[in-house]
Design an enzyme around this catalytic site. Structure first.
Site, mmCIF file in Angstrom:
data_model
loop_
_atom_site.group_PDB
_atom_site.id
_atom_site.type_symbol
_atom_site.label_atom_id
_atom_site.label_comp_id
_atom_site.label_asym_id
_atom_site.label_seq_id
_atom_site.Cartn_x
_atom_site.Cartn_y
_atom_site.Cartn_z
ATOM 1 N N GLY A 142 -53.896 24.425 9.294
ATOM 2 C CA GLY A 142 -55.272 24.851 9.470
ATOM 3 C C GLY A 142 -55.434 26.314 9.095
ATOM 4 O O GLY A 142 -54.458 27.062 8.972
ATOM 5 N N CYS A 143 -56.679 26.741 8.929
ATOM 6 C CA CYS A 143 -56.948 28.121 8.499
ATOM 7 C C CYS A 143 -56.607 29.128 9.590
ATOM 8 O O CYS A 143 -55.910 30.122 9.332
ATOM 9 C CB CYS A 143 -58.398 28.257 8.055
ATOM 10 N N TYR A 144 -57.065 28.891 10.818
ATOM 11 C CA TYR A 144 -56.705 29.794 11.911
ATOM 12 C C TYR A 144 -55.194 29.829 12.152
ATOM 13 O O TYR A 144 -54.617 30.910 12.316
ATOM 14 C CB TYR A 144 -57.417 29.382 13.200
#
Length: 336
Positions: A142-144
């Site tokens: 995921g991006c986070y």
């Protein structure tokens, strides 16, 4: 030369994958599958074949790798209804958890392919490169988690931290996807700033699961939405086991990431900027020490659609096929 498919090519991540792979020197043909193409003219190229998802069944055997740019739960559903390709890179969360029970707890979806989970490698190249090299199936982070884990990794690797890490992360609205919501429409996001999914964001368990593989650390994660289209800025605060200076911490980060093309380490007095990573596969990091509390203060900036999604996925593809890791990804930022 390879033939590449993208299932879900009309979303933000699918469009970024298309843009990157179209110019990739080792991609011979690009097959785009989506049931929601509205402006198909933007895909007009001799290198591109465009179709709805139904034609995947006829064509998947001709593809060397398939990117699934689908939402969580959708990749599983698609693979249940269709054949598994020889290699895939999944952008959803469907294969990020080794424990199917953990996936069900976090996403509320019963995992229908638990036997496949052990074969899937978590695709964070700077940490799991050797596993990615031999993998056929990749779960793109995921991006986070990408921003958070890259900020924490040097400390965990050197056993310099303990206890609880606080991750205060801001994201642009593209992280919510292309489908409009009350939070993402212009009238609500412009000149505004808000936290969301407070203490129950789905990326917190993902971060903690990978941190357990690196070492051990508890994570308090609070995401916030800011009025920009793309970008993530993570501020990370974590206690240190021993007294070190900001300069020593800077040198440690430089050493850990010295061979990493996409990681840029700034001096302690500097801060990354979202605007200076837009459109790149870079992660720009700075780290310093607060002497008063003996906490490391780490800042990480990435483009959530590139290093946080499509660019990192292509980086994983390059590793899988033995290409130079930066092939097709050597972008300067969209600045100013």
């Amino acid at each position: 030369m390879i033939r590449v498919g993208i299932v879900g090519a009309s979303g933000y991540v699918g469009l970024e994958l298309t843009r990157i792979l179209l110019k990739h020197p080792e991609v011979e043909k690009l097959y785009l599958f989506s049931d929601h193409f509205e402006d198909s003219w933007i895909f007009e190229s001799e290198k591109i074949f465009v179709s709805d998802r139904s034609s995947y069944t006829e064509l998947y055997k001709n593809l060397d790798v398939v990117f699934f740019a689908l939402g969580s739960g959708e990749t599983l559903k698609f693979l249940n209804d269709n054949q598994i390709p020889e290699r895939f890179i999944d952008m959803s969360a469907d294969f990020r958890f080794k424990n199917p029970g953990e996936y069900e707890r976090v996403y509320g979806i019963k995992h229908s392919m638990p036997e496949l989970l052990e074969k899937v490698v978590y695709g964070l190249p700077e940490v799991f490169r050797e596993k990615i090299r031999d993998a056929k199936y990749i779960a793109n982070p995921g991006c986070y988690p990408t921003a958070s884990l890259l900020g924490l990794f040097p400390l965990i690797k050197n056993n310099l931290t303990y206890g609880n890490a606080i991750i205060d992360a801001k994201s642009g609205i593209s992280g919510a996807g292309r489908k409009p919501t009350d939070k993402s429409i212009y009238g609500n996001i412009a000149e505004n700033y808000q936290a969301y999914s407070i203490l129950n964001h789905r990326h917190q368990p993902e971060i903690e699961n990978i941190v357990k593989e690196m070492g051990y650390l508890r994570v308090l994660f609070i995401p916030q939405l800011i009025p920009v289209f793309r970008g993530i800025f993570a501020s990370i605060y974590v206690p240190l086991r021993e007294d070190i200076t900001s300069d020593e911490l800077y040198l440690l980060f430089k050493e850990v990431y010295k061979d990493e093309y996409f990681i840029k380490i700034l001096p302690p007095s500097c801060s990354p900027e979202i605007k200076k990573v837009r459109g790149t596969n870079w992660a720009v990091i700075s780290a310093q020490v607060d002497k008063n509390t003996r906490n490391a203060v780490i800042f990480v900036a990435i483009d959530n659609l590139i290093k946080g999604a499509a660019g990192q996925a292509v980086q994983n593809m390059n590793i899988m096929f033995g290409y130079d890791e930066n092939l097709g990804l050597d972008f300067l930022p969209l600045y100013p």
